[in-house]
Design a protein around this motif. Structure first.
Motif, mmCIF file in Angstrom:
data_model
loop_
_atom_site.group_PDB
_atom_site.id
_atom_site.type_symbol
_atom_site.label_atom_id
_atom_site.label_comp_id
_atom_site.label_asym_id
_atom_site.label_seq_id
_atom_site.Cartn_x
_atom_site.Cartn_y
_atom_site.Cartn_z
ATOM 1 N N GLU A 266 38.256 45.459 54.169
ATOM 2 C CA GLU A 266 36.925 45.077 53.412
ATOM 3 C C GLU A 266 36.087 44.797 54.665
ATOM 4 O OE1 GLU A 266 35.947 41.855 50.665
ATOM 5 O OE2 GLU A 266 37.708 41.557 51.082
ATOM 6 N N LYS A 267 34.532 45.315 53.862
ATOM 7 C CA LYS A 267 33.531 45.090 55.073
ATOM 8 C C LYS A 267 32.220 44.856 54.052
ATOM 9 C CE LYS A 267 30.422 46.725 58.363
ATOM 10 N NZ LYS A 267 30.840 48.093 59.618
ATOM 11 N N ASP A 268 31.283 44.366 53.371
ATOM 12 C CA ASP A 268 30.441 43.731 52.829
ATOM 13 C C ASP A 268 30.706 44.012 51.296
ATOM 14 O OD1 ASP A 268 28.601 43.494 54.757
ATOM 15 O OD2 ASP A 268 28.364 45.342 55.443
ATOM 16 N N GLY A 269 31.821 43.818 50.894
ATOM 17 C CA GLY A 269 32.394 43.603 49.408
ATOM 18 C C GLY A 269 32.921 45.122 48.992
ATOM 19 N N ALA A 270 32.933 46.062 50.279
ATOM 20 C CA ALA A 270 33.965 46.767 49.960
ATOM 21 C C ALA A 270 35.315 48.071 50.787
ATOM 22 C CB ALA A 270 32.193 48.735 50.227
#
Length: 225
Positions: A114-118
Motif C-alpha cells: 500500500e502506497k499513498d492510498g493505492a
C-alpha cells in the motif's frame, strides 16, 4: 556554481559515453570522469571508468563500490578480462557487455504494497553475474544457447514449478494464486547446449526436483531446440 559542459568533457570520456548512450535499458549520467548507468527495470547500478592501461585498470579494480557493476575501459582493441569482479576491456566490447549484463538481470517476483492510498506492485530482480561470466567464457548467446525461467518452490511437495504451470499446480494443493499478493521465484537457466538446468550458482538442478508439469515444460523446451 556552473557544472562542466558537455563540449568540455575529455575526448576519451565522450567516446565511452557515445558507445553506451543508445542502450535504452539504462538511465545515463556523466560525473567525476565516469559514466554512470541505472538499469531502468531493476535499479541496478553500473559504473564505467577509464584507465591508461592494464596495470592501471588492475589497480582501479581494487576500488570497490557496494552494489555496483564495475566496468573499466582501456586502450587497445582486443582486451577483455575480469579482475576483482571488475570487467576490464577495450572500448569495442563495452556496448555488447552492457547488453549482456541487462540480459542477466531477470525478474524474480513481486509484492503488492500500500502506497499513498493505492496498491502498488513492487518487483524483484536477480542479477545472475556468475552465469554471465560463464556464458561469456563459452561464447553462449541468450535465447539460442540458454534461457532464464522463473520457478516456484512449492511448499507442499517441495518441487520446482515453472511460472506458467503454477496456477494449475497450486490448485491441486487447494490454493488459488489469484489470492496471493506476493510471489517470489528462483530464476533457473534452461541450457540447450548441455541439455541441463542450472541454478544461479551454476549447479545442475536434477529433474527429480521438478514437478511433473515443470518436467514436461523443460522437455518440450529441449525438443524445440
Amino acid at each position: 556554481m556552473v557544472g562542466v559542459r558537455f563540449k568540455e568533457l575529455d575526448e576519451k570520456l565522450k567516446k565511452v559515453y557515445a558507445k553506451v548512450r543508445g542502450l535504452d535499458d539504462y538511465y545515463w549520467s556523466i560525473q567525476d570522469g565516469e559514466v554512470r548507468g541505472i538499469h531502468k527495470r531493476s535499479g541496478m547500478r553500473v559504473r564505467i571508468r577509464i584507465a591508461e592501461g592494464r596495470e592501471h585498470a588492475d589497480k582501479m579494480s581494487r576500488e570497490k563500490e557496494v552494489g555496483v557493476i564495475d566496468l573499466i575501459v582501456i586502450p587497445g582493441k582486443g582486451t577483455f578480462y575480469l579482475n576483482n569482479g571488475t570487467f576490464i576491456m577495450s572500448l569495442k566490447f563495452l556496448r555488447p557487455t552492457l547488453q549482456d549484463v541487462s540480459d542477466h538481470i531477470v525478474w524474480s517476483g513481486f509484492k503488492v504494497v500500500e502506497k499513498d492510498g493505492a496498491l502498488v506492485q513492487e518487483d524483484f530482480y536477480e542479477y545472475l553475474g556468475g552465469r554471465l561470466i560463464e556464458h561469456l567464457k563459452r561464447n553462449m548467446i541468450g535465447g539460442r544457447d540458454y534461457v532464464f525461467w522463473q520457478f516456484y518452490r512449492c511448499p507442499y511437495c517441495n518441487k520446482y514449478v515453472d511460472i506458467e504451470s503454477l496456477p494449475r499446480h497450486m490448485k491441486a494443493h487447494g490454493e488459488d494464486v489469484k489470492e496471493w499478493s506476493e510471489e517470489k521465484y528462483e530464476v533457473l537457466e534452461i541450457n540447450f547446449a548441455d541439455g541441463k538446468v542450472y541454478n544461479k550458482f551454476g549447479k545442475e538442478v536434477p529433474m527429480e526436483e521438478f514437478s511433473e508439469e515443470a518436467v514436461d515444460f523443460i522437455k518440450e523446451s529441449f525438443e524445440e531446440e
